[in-house]
Design a protein around this motif. Structure first.
Motif, PDB file in Angstrom:
ATOM      1  N   ASP A 131     -13.009  95.123  59.354  1.00  0.00           N
ATOM      2  CA  ASP A 131     -13.744  94.023  59.975  1.00  0.00           C
ATOM      3  C   ASP A 131     -13.414  92.694  59.307  1.00  0.00           C
ATOM      4  OD1 ASP A 131     -15.445  93.111  61.906  1.00  0.00           O
ATOM      5  OD2 ASP A 131     -17.265  93.412  60.725  1.00  0.00           O
ATOM      6  N   LEU A 132     -13.419  92.681  57.968  1.00  0.00           N
ATOM      7  CA  LEU A 132     -13.101  91.447  57.239  1.00  0.00           C
ATOM      8  C   LEU A 132     -11.652  91.037  57.448  1.00  0.00           C
ATOM      9  CD1 LEU A 132     -13.798  89.195  55.247  1.00  0.00           C
ATOM     10  CD2 LEU A 132     -13.237  90.779  53.398  1.00  0.00           C
ATOM     11  N   ALA A 133     -10.719  92.009  57.374  1.00  0.00           N
ATOM     12  CA  ALA A 133      -9.303  91.686  57.566  1.00  0.00           C
ATOM     13  C   ALA A 133      -9.057  91.104  58.957  1.00  0.00           C
ATOM     14  CB  ALA A 133      -8.446  92.929  57.342  1.00  0.00           C
ATOM     15  N   ALA A 134      -9.699  91.679  59.968  1.00  0.00           N
ATOM     16  CA  ALA A 134      -9.515  91.157  61.323  1.00  0.00           C
ATOM     17  C   ALA A 134     -10.023  89.722  61.428  1.00  0.00           C
ATOM     18  CB  ALA A 134     -10.253  92.056  62.320  1.00  0.00           C
ATOM     19  N   PHE A 135     -11.172  89.454  60.831  1.00  0.00           N
ATOM     20  CA  PHE A 135     -11.697  88.087  60.855  1.00  0.00           C
ATOM     21  C   PHE A 135     -10.742  87.117  60.171  1.00  0.00           C
ATOM     22  CE2 PHE A 135     -14.005  84.658  58.779  1.00  0.00           C
ATOM     23  CZ  PHE A 135     -14.729  84.115  59.828  1.00  0.00           C
ATOM     24  N   ARG A 136     -10.231  87.490  58.992  1.00  0.00           N
ATOM     25  CA  ARG A 136      -9.342  86.592  58.250  1.00  0.00           C
ATOM     26  C   ARG A 136      -8.036  86.356  59.010  1.00  0.00           C
ATOM     27  NH1 ARG A 136     -12.828  83.869  55.401  1.00  0.00           N
ATOM     28  NH2 ARG A 136     -13.744  84.993  53.638  1.00  0.00           N
ATOM     29  N   ILE A 137      -7.529  87.380  59.689  1.00  0.00           N
ATOM     30  CA  ILE A 137      -6.298  87.205  60.459  1.00  0.00           C
ATOM     31  C   ILE A 137      -6.526  86.229  61.609  1.00  0.00           C
ATOM     32  CG2 ILE A 137      -4.696  88.399  61.997  1.00  0.00           C
ATOM     33  CD1 ILE A 137      -5.058  90.878  60.176  1.00  0.00           C
ATOM     34  N   LEU A 138      -7.614  86.398  62.327  1.00  0.00           N
ATOM     35  CA  LEU A 138      -7.926  85.459  63.407  1.00  0.00           C
ATOM     36  C   LEU A 138      -8.156  84.054  62.863  1.00  0.00           C
ATOM     37  CD1 LEU A 138     -10.339  87.598  65.623  1.00  0.00           C
ATOM     38  CD2 LEU A 138      -7.903  87.159  65.978  1.00  0.00           C
ATOM     39  N   GLN A 139      -8.824  83.954  61.739  1.00  0.00           N
ATOM     40  CA  GLN A 139      -9.098  82.644  61.154  1.00  0.00           C
ATOM     41  C   GLN A 139      -7.806  81.925  60.785  1.00  0.00           C
ATOM     42  OE1 GLN A 139     -10.838  82.558  57.157  1.00  0.00           O
ATOM     43  NE2 GLN A 139     -12.367  81.100  57.908  1.00  0.00           N
ATOM     44  N   GLU A 140      -6.884  82.635  60.144  1.00  0.00           N
ATOM     45  CA  GLU A 140      -5.634  82.005  59.732  1.00  0.00           C
ATOM     46  C   GLU A 140      -4.767  81.668  60.942  1.00  0.00           C
ATOM     47  OE1 GLU A 140      -2.643  80.292  57.678  1.00  0.00           O
ATOM     48  OE2 GLU A 140      -4.675  80.784  57.001  1.00  0.00           O
ATOM     49  N   ALA A 141      -4.762  82.561  61.932  1.00  0.00           N
ATOM     50  CA  ALA A 141      -3.961  82.283  63.129  1.00  0.00           C
ATOM     51  C   ALA A 141      -4.490  81.047  63.865  1.00  0.00           C
ATOM     52  CB  ALA A 141      -3.964  83.496  64.050  1.00  0.00           C
ATOM     53  N   LEU A 142      -5.809  80.918  63.990  1.00  0.00           N
ATOM     54  CA  LEU A 142      -6.374  79.727  64.627  1.00  0.00           C
ATOM     55  C   LEU A 142      -6.119  78.480  63.801  1.00  0.00           C
ATOM     56  CD1 LEU A 142      -9.784  81.080  65.988  1.00  0.00           C
ATOM     57  CD2 LEU A 142      -7.780  80.377  67.314  1.00  0.00           C
ATOM     58  N   THR A 143      -6.144  78.611  62.490  1.00  0.00           N
ATOM     59  CA  THR A 143      -5.827  77.466  61.638  1.00  0.00           C
ATOM     60  C   THR A 143      -4.402  76.989  61.894  1.00  0.00           C
ATOM     61  OG1 THR A 143      -7.359  78.250  59.936  1.00  0.00           O
ATOM     62  CG2 THR A 143      -5.664  76.688  59.248  1.00  0.00           C
ATOM     63  N   ASN A 144      -3.473  77.930  62.037  1.00  0.00           N
ATOM     64  CA  ASN A 144      -2.088  77.552  62.303  1.00  0.00           C
ATOM     65  C   ASN A 144      -1.951  76.872  63.664  1.00  0.00           C
ATOM     66  OD1 ASN A 144      -1.175  78.537  59.866  1.00  0.00           O
ATOM     67  ND2 ASN A 144      -0.653  80.558  60.684  1.00  0.00           N
ATOM     68  N   VAL A 145      -2.731  77.350  64.658  1.00  0.00           N
ATOM     69  CA  VAL A 145      -2.687  76.704  65.960  1.00  0.00           C
ATOM     70  C   VAL A 145      -3.177  75.264  65.857  1.00  0.00           C
ATOM     71  CG1 VAL A 145      -3.653  76.721  68.295  1.00  0.00           C
ATOM     72  CG2 VAL A 145      -2.920  78.860  67.236  1.00  0.00           C
ATOM     73  N   VAL A 146      -4.300  75.078  65.139  1.00  0.00           N
ATOM     74  CA  VAL A 146      -4.864  73.734  65.004  1.00  0.00           C
ATOM     75  C   VAL A 146      -3.903  72.808  64.272  1.00  0.00           C
ATOM     76  CG1 VAL A 146      -6.720  72.427  63.901  1.00  0.00           C
ATOM     77  CG2 VAL A 146      -7.249  74.532  65.140  1.00  0.00           C
ATOM     78  N   ARG A 147      -3.260  73.305  63.244  1.00  0.00           N
ATOM     79  CA  ARG A 147      -2.460  72.434  62.388  1.00  0.00           C
ATOM     80  C   ARG A 147      -1.032  72.250  62.866  1.00  0.00           C
ATOM     81  NH1 ARG A 147      -3.128  74.457  56.323  1.00  0.00           N
ATOM     82  NH2 ARG A 147      -1.877  72.586  56.009  1.00  0.00           N
ATOM     83  N   GLY A 203      -8.484 104.707  68.312  1.00  0.00           N
ATOM     84  CA  GLY A 203      -7.785 104.803  67.034  1.00  0.00           C
ATOM     85  C   GLY A 203      -7.047 103.558  66.613  1.00  0.00           C
ATOM     86  N   GLU A 204      -7.283 102.412  67.273  1.00  0.00           N
ATOM     87  CA  GLU A 204      -6.528 101.216  66.930  1.00  0.00           C
ATOM     88  C   GLU A 204      -7.297  99.971  67.352  1.00  0.00           C
ATOM     89  OE1 GLU A 204      -1.856 100.571  67.078  1.00  0.00           O
ATOM     90  OE2 GLU A 204      -2.769 100.363  69.050  1.00  0.00           O
ATOM     91  N   LEU A 205      -7.196  98.937  66.528  1.00  0.00           N
ATOM     92  CA  LEU A 205      -7.752  97.627  66.850  1.00  0.00           C
ATOM     93  C   LEU A 205      -6.596  96.655  67.008  1.00  0.00           C
ATOM     94  CD1 LEU A 205     -10.247  95.742  67.102  1.00  0.00           C
ATOM     95  CD2 LEU A 205     -10.012  95.313  64.633  1.00  0.00           C
ATOM     96  N   SER A 206      -6.524  96.015  68.162  1.00  0.00           N
ATOM     97  CA  SER A 206      -5.435  95.091  68.466  1.00  0.00           C
ATOM     98  C   SER A 206      -5.957  93.663  68.440  1.00  0.00           C
ATOM     99  CB  SER A 206      -4.833  95.408  69.835  1.00  0.00           C
ATOM    100  OG  SER A 206      -3.892  94.417  70.215  1.00  0.00           O
ATOM    101  N   LEU A 207      -5.251  92.802  67.729  1.00  0.00           N
ATOM    102  CA  LEU A 207      -5.566  91.377  67.667  1.00  0.00           C
ATOM    103  C   LEU A 207      -4.346  90.595  68.140  1.00  0.00           C
ATOM    104  CD1 LEU A 207      -7.121  91.330  64.071  1.00  0.00           C
ATOM    105  CD2 LEU A 207      -8.365  91.543  66.213  1.00  0.00           C
ATOM    106  N   GLU A 208      -4.567  89.666  69.044  1.00  0.00           N
ATOM    107  CA  GLU A 208      -3.458  88.860  69.550  1.00  0.00           C
ATOM    108  C   GLU A 208      -3.919  87.419  69.711  1.00  0.00           C
ATOM    109  OE1 GLU A 208      -0.292  90.081  72.686  1.00  0.00           O
ATOM    110  OE2 GLU A 208      -1.819  88.935  73.761  1.00  0.00           O
ATOM    111  N   ILE A 209      -3.150  86.513  69.136  1.00  0.00           N
ATOM    112  CA  ILE A 209      -3.418  85.083  69.249  1.00  0.00           C
ATOM    113  C   ILE A 209      -2.146  84.432  69.760  1.00  0.00           C
ATOM    114  CG2 ILE A 209      -4.174  82.987  68.061  1.00  0.00           C
ATOM    115  CD1 ILE A 209      -4.594  86.359  66.370  1.00  0.00           C
ATOM    116  N   GLU A 210      -2.225  83.768  70.898  1.00  0.00           N
ATOM    117  CA  GLU A 210      -1.043  83.122  71.453  1.00  0.00           C
ATOM    118  C   GLU A 210      -1.414  81.738  71.976  1.00  0.00           C
ATOM    119  OE1 GLU A 210       0.408  85.614  74.522  1.00  0.00           O
ATOM    120  OE2 GLU A 210      -1.414  85.528  75.743  1.00  0.00           O
ATOM    121  N   ASP A 211      -0.412  80.859  71.939  1.00  0.00           N
ATOM    122  CA  ASP A 211      -0.618  79.482  72.404  1.00  0.00           C
ATOM    123  C   ASP A 211       0.617  79.022  73.164  1.00  0.00           C
ATOM    124  OD1 ASP A 211       1.277  77.876  70.550  1.00  0.00           O
ATOM    125  OD2 ASP A 211       0.132  79.081  69.122  1.00  0.00           O
ATOM    126  N   ASP A 212       0.513  77.863  73.748  1.00  0.00           N
ATOM    127  CA  ASP A 212       1.616  77.277  74.516  1.00  0.00           C
ATOM    128  C   ASP A 212       2.164  76.041  73.826  1.00  0.00           C
ATOM    129  OD1 ASP A 212       1.274  79.182  76.595  1.00  0.00           O
ATOM    130  OD2 ASP A 212      -0.434  78.003  77.331  1.00  0.00           O
TER     131      ASP A 212
END
Length: 434
Positions: free
Chosen positions: A342-358, A374-383
């Motif tokens: 749970d914590l790792a997923a939050f940190r990954i999303l947080q860092e990915a959104l930070t990269n999008v913002v910056r 059996g799997e949690l998938s996280l995907e962050i994409e931008d244009d």
């Protein structure tokens, strides 16, 4: 103020540290001197004990020999070769005065034990020298003072023994002594190598643990601070540009900066408290670390739960304050996750959104959180621009490390149609194991 002689002695003792007089405990130098004095007397006492033993052993002399033998053995750790020399000399005097097989066996046993101990405790050069000394002393006793083997006394006190038979027995005894010494040395040397190897493994494990903890702290601080500082920088820029023309918008920017700063300070405080708490009082945290109260347990601060996927909306609001609209998509079943995932997923999303913002240069992005069997998938994409500037920091490295620690898969790179995509697949334990 008058100083009594006792007070003066106490003050001198405090100044000299280890030389302080303690009732009932002599100085180390005195103890060492007494020990070596007894060790030097050991060969003479052994000689007298076995000389008188031909008519019957004296219990006091036997006890004195045993005590002094123990003293000599205790000195093997500090001064191995001098102590071994005195021990072997005592064995030679015993063999010289009482030429029996039992005494010869006792001398061989003492030498073999001493060589094995030194091979296990001392460097190889010292142990090899000790083995050579022991073999030389025992060969000198064997050929200089051979044990009686039942040969009949001859004229002028000479023995009527066959020289060839005596030579065969002596040769076999010499081979036996050599084999025993070699076996003892090899056993001790093997024990020393195993101990050295175990110590090296412990040192490596400690170094790996320290490195892993340092990297964990670095990831946590980076993920926590980079996102907040990025939001603060953007809001500060917005506020400075509109403070004269749009005071309300400037106030909103300042409010966002204040809220983000307070949240970051609270996270830093939790991290520092965890680092300052003694290890014995630590409790397992969500990322393999600890969430600990301070040393002063009389008034512990309230603990805040570690962030998780339940706080994704807060991340989206923070990104929106920074000028990026994050569309959150949730798919699959819901329910609690293991704390580390749970914590790792939050940190990954947080860092990915930070990269999008910056770095992305866009005002929209899509976040997909999908929980499959059996799997949690996280995907962050931008244009946006579709890449990161060179030398942007450790964000992607930290995300990849988090995923690797959980035995997952991580990919990050430009999309063929433009923009950038970050994907993390985290394996979930079976339902019955949670």
């Amino acid at each position: 103020m008058d100083v009594t002689p006792g007070q003066e002695l106490s003050a001198k003792g405090r100044n000299k540290g280890s030389r302080t007089l303690v009732p009932g405990r002599p100085w180390p130098a005195v103890r060492t001197g007494l020990a070596w004095s007894g060790a030097v007397l050991f060969p003479a006492v052994t000689y007298v004990t076995f000389s008188d033993g031909q008519q019957g052993f004296d219990l006091l002399m036997v006890l004195a020999s045993l005590v002094l033998a123990a003293v000599v053995a205790s000195l093997l750790r500090r001064r191995p070769l001098p102590a071994l020399t005195l021990l072997l000399l005592g064995g030679v005097t015993a063999t010289m005065e009482m030429r029996t097989s039992e005494v010869s066996y006792l001398q061989v046993f003492a030498g073999v034990c001493a060589v094995g101990y030194l091979a296990a405790a001392r460097p190889r050069r010292t142990s090899v020298t000790a083995a050579v000394l022991a073999f030389t002393a025992q060969m000198g006793s064997l050929f200089g003072f051979p044990p009686d083997t039942g040969c009949l006394p001859g004229e002028y006190g000479m023995r009527n023994c066959s020289s060839s038979a005596w030579a065969d027995d002596s040769g076999q005894s010499a081979v036996l002594v050599a084999v025993l010494l070699i076996a003892a040395w090899m056993a001790g040397s093997s024990a020393r190598e195993r101990r050295t190897h175990a110590e090296a493994l412990r040192s490596q494990a400690t170094a790996r643990a320290v490195t892993a903890e340092r990297l964990r702290i670095a990831r946590e601080l980076h993920d926590m601070i980079a996102h907040s500082i990025g939001v603060i920088a953007i809001q500060a820029g917005v506020g400075s540009r509109v403070i004269d023309t749009q005071p309300a918008e400037a106030r909103n920017a300042l409010a966002t900066i204040e809220a983000t700063s307070r949240e970051t300070l609270a996270g830093l405080r939790r991290t520092l408290v965890a680092l300052r708490r003694p290890e014995s009082e630590s409790e397992p945290g969500a990322d393999g670390g600890t969430l600990d109260p301070p040393r002063d347990t009389s008034a512990p601060p309230p603990r805040e739960p570690a962030p998780g996927l339940a706080d994704v909306d807060r991340l989206a609001a923070s990104a929106r304050d920074a000028g990026v609209h994050a569309e959150i998509r949730r798919r699959g079943e819901s329910g609690p996750l293991p704390a580390d995932i749970d914590l790792a997923a939050f940190r990954i999303l947080q860092e990915a959104l930070t990269n999008v913002v910056r770095h992305a240069g866009t005002d929209t992005c899509r976040v997909t959180v999908e929980r499959r069997d059996g799997e949690l998938s996280l995907e962050i994409e931008d244009d946006g621009r579709g890449g990161l500037p060179a030398g942007t920091g450790f964000g992607l490295v930290g995300m990849r490390e988090r995923v690797a620690l959980l035995h997952g898969r991580f990919t990050a790179g430009p999309r063929p149609e433009g923009g950038f995509r970050v994907t993390a697949l985290l394996p979930l334990p079976p339902v019955e194991a949670r």
